[in-house]
Design an enzyme around this catalytic site. Structure first.
Site: not given
Ligand code: MG
Ligand code: NAI
Length: 358
Positions: A138, A189, A222, A246, A250
Site C-alpha cells: 500500500y 510469502k 496461505d 489487512d 479481518d
Molecule cells: Mg481491512
C-alpha cells in the site's frame, strides 16, 4: 491523569454512528474518572466534505491534526465515490502523513461471546496482529499506462525498505515482550516472492537477536489462514505486511466473533505526532443509517487510545465495561446475535461504567 485534546473524525456511514456512540461513552468515562479530561473536537471530514469541496479533508488537514494528542476515527467510504479515492484521500493520507507506521489489531474472544470455531472459547484465541502501516503493497507506487487501450498496463509496486521493515520488527518484538507468552510469529510469502519477502525474513532474524527472550516462528501467509482456524491457541503476536495483515486481521475479527468488534490503533511509536484509533470495519453501506451498527469495535479502539495516552486506569475501566456488557448478554448488537441498537449498546456501557448491575 491528565487532559487530552482529541480530534474525532466520524467520516462516513456507520463510522458516524459508532463515533457518536463512542463519544457519549467516553464523556461518561471522563465524568466518572477523577482528573481525566477528554476534550474532543469533531472534524467534519469525509465524503460529504468531498462533495462540497472536492477534497476529503482540507489541504492542511494533516498539519492541523498535529495539534492534537490523538485521533478517534470512524470509517470512510461512500457508494457514490470510488473506494480508492475516499481511502487515499483521508485514512491513508493521515496514516502516511503522520507516519503512523505500526497498525496494532487485537483479537480476543470476549466473555459471553462465541467464536464460529467449534470448541473454541475465551482464552483459546488471544492475538495481536501487528501490521506494517507505511509502505509495502500500500505504498502507493505504481501507475496505469496506455489507459483504455488494448495494451493497457496496471502496476501496483510493493515497496519494502530496510528502515521500514526494521522499525516494524522492533515494535513487534517489543510488543511481544509485554505479553505473558512472549511469542512472535512472522508471516510472509517468501517462497513465491523472492525479493522483498526474503528481506523480511532476514531482518526478522537479525532484529530477533536483540530479543533472545522472545520465542519466534515463521509462517507463509496461505498456511497461516489454516493455522488461525485449526490451532488458534498456538498464536500470540503476529507481524505481517500491510496487505497480508489487512486480510489476516479481518479473518481474526471474524474468528473472534465479529468484524464489528475489531479494534485498531495506527501508532507512531516515536510519538512525533498523534496516533489514530479506529474500528477495523468500514462504513458499512448495507446497514448505514439504521442505527444498528456495533459500536464495540470503536470503543475497544478507544481503550487502545487511552492506553496510548498513558491513561491505563481509565483504559482498564472501559475494557471492563465492554466485557461486562458482552458477559451479561442483554444488550448485544445484531452482529453478535442480539437485538440492541447502537444507542442501546452505548447506554449499557455507560451503565456498566457507573457500576450499575446490568
Ligand atoms: Mg481491512
Ligand atoms: P465494511 O467493514 O464496511 O462491511 C463489511 C460487512 O460487515 C458488512 O456486511 C457490514 O454490515 C458488516 N459490519 C461492518 N462493521 C459492522 C459493525 N460495526 N456492526 C455490524 N456490522 C458491521 O466493509 P466493506 O463493505 O468492504 O466496505 C464498505 C466501505 O468502507 C468501502 O468504501 C471501503 O473502502 C470502506 N472501508 C473503510 C475502512 C476505513 O475507513 N478504515 C476500512 C474498510 C473498508
Amino acid at each position: 491523569m491528565g487532559s487530552h485534546r482529541i480530534a474525532a473524525i466520524p467520516g462516513d456511514g456507520i463510522g458516524i454512528e459508532v463515533i457518536a456512540a463512542g463519544l457519549r461513552v467516553l464523556d461518561a468515562l471522563a465524568a466518572a474518572e477523577p482528573g481525566l479530561r477528554l476534550q474532543f473536537e469533531t472534524l467534519p471530514w469525509g465524503s460529504a466534505h468531498w462533495r462540497a469541496t472536492g477534497r476529503l479533508m482540507p489541504e492542511d488537514g494533516v498539519e492541523r491534526l498535529r495539534a492534537f494528542d490523538a485521533i478517534f476515527f470512524g470509517a470512510v467510504g461512500d457508494p457514490r465515490i470510488p473506494d480508492h479515492v475516499t481511502l487515499w484521500g483521508l485514512r491513508l493520507a493521515i496514516c502516511q502523513g503522520l507516519d503512523q507506521y505500526a497498525n496494532v489489531r487485537p483479537a480476543r474472544i470476549l466473555p459471553g461471546l462465541r467464536s464460529p470455531l467449534a470448541g473454541v472459547g475465551p482464552g483459546d484465541l488471544d492475538w495481536i496482529v501487528v501490521r506494517e502501516n507505511s509502505e509495502g503493497e500500500y505504498a502507493g507506487a505504481g501507475g496505469r499506462v496506455h489507459r483504455g487501450l488494448g495494451e493497457e498496463v496496471g502496476l501496483d509496486v510493493s515497496v519494502f525498505t530496510r528502515a521500514g521493515v526494521t522499525r516494524i520488527m522492533r515494535f513487534a518484538f517489543g510488543l511481544a515482550r509485554t505479553r505473558p507468552r512472549r511469542l512472535l510469529t512472522l508471516v510472509t510469502k517468501s517462497n513465491a516472492q523472492r525479493h522483498g519477502m526474503v528481506m523480511w525474513d532476514e531482518i526478522f532474524a537479525e532484529v530477533g537477536r536483540d530479543f533472545p527472550d522472545i520465542a519466534t516462528d515463521r509462517m507463509l501467509v496461505d498456511a497461516m489462514t489454516v493455522r488461525m482456524v485449526r490451532a488458534p491457541k498456538s498464536l500470540d503476536v503476529i507481524v505481517a505486511t500491510n496487505l497480508h495483515a489487512d486480510i489476516l486481521s479481518d479473518l481474526a475479527a471474524a474468528l473472534a466473533g465479529s468484524i464489528g468488534l475489531a479494534a485498531s490503533g495506527n501508532i507512531d511509536p516515536e510519538r512525533r505526532g498523534p496516533s489514530m484509533f479506529e474500528p477495523v470495519h468500514g462504513s458499512g453501506f448495507d446497514i448505514a443509517g439504521q442505527g444498528i451498527a456495533n459500536p464495540l469495535g470503536a470503543l475497544w479502539s478507544a481503550v487502545l487510545m487511552l492506553d496510548h495516552l498513558g491513561e491505563g486506569r481509565a483504559a482498564r475501566r472501559l475494557m471492563e465495561a465492554i466485557e461486562r456488557v458482552t458477559a451479561a448478554g442483554r444488550a448485544l448488537p445484531r452482529d453478535l446475535g442480539g437485538t440492541a441498537t447502537t444507542d442501546q449498546v452505548a447506554d449499557a456501557l455507560i451503565a456498566a461504567l457507573k457500576g450499575a448491575n446490568d
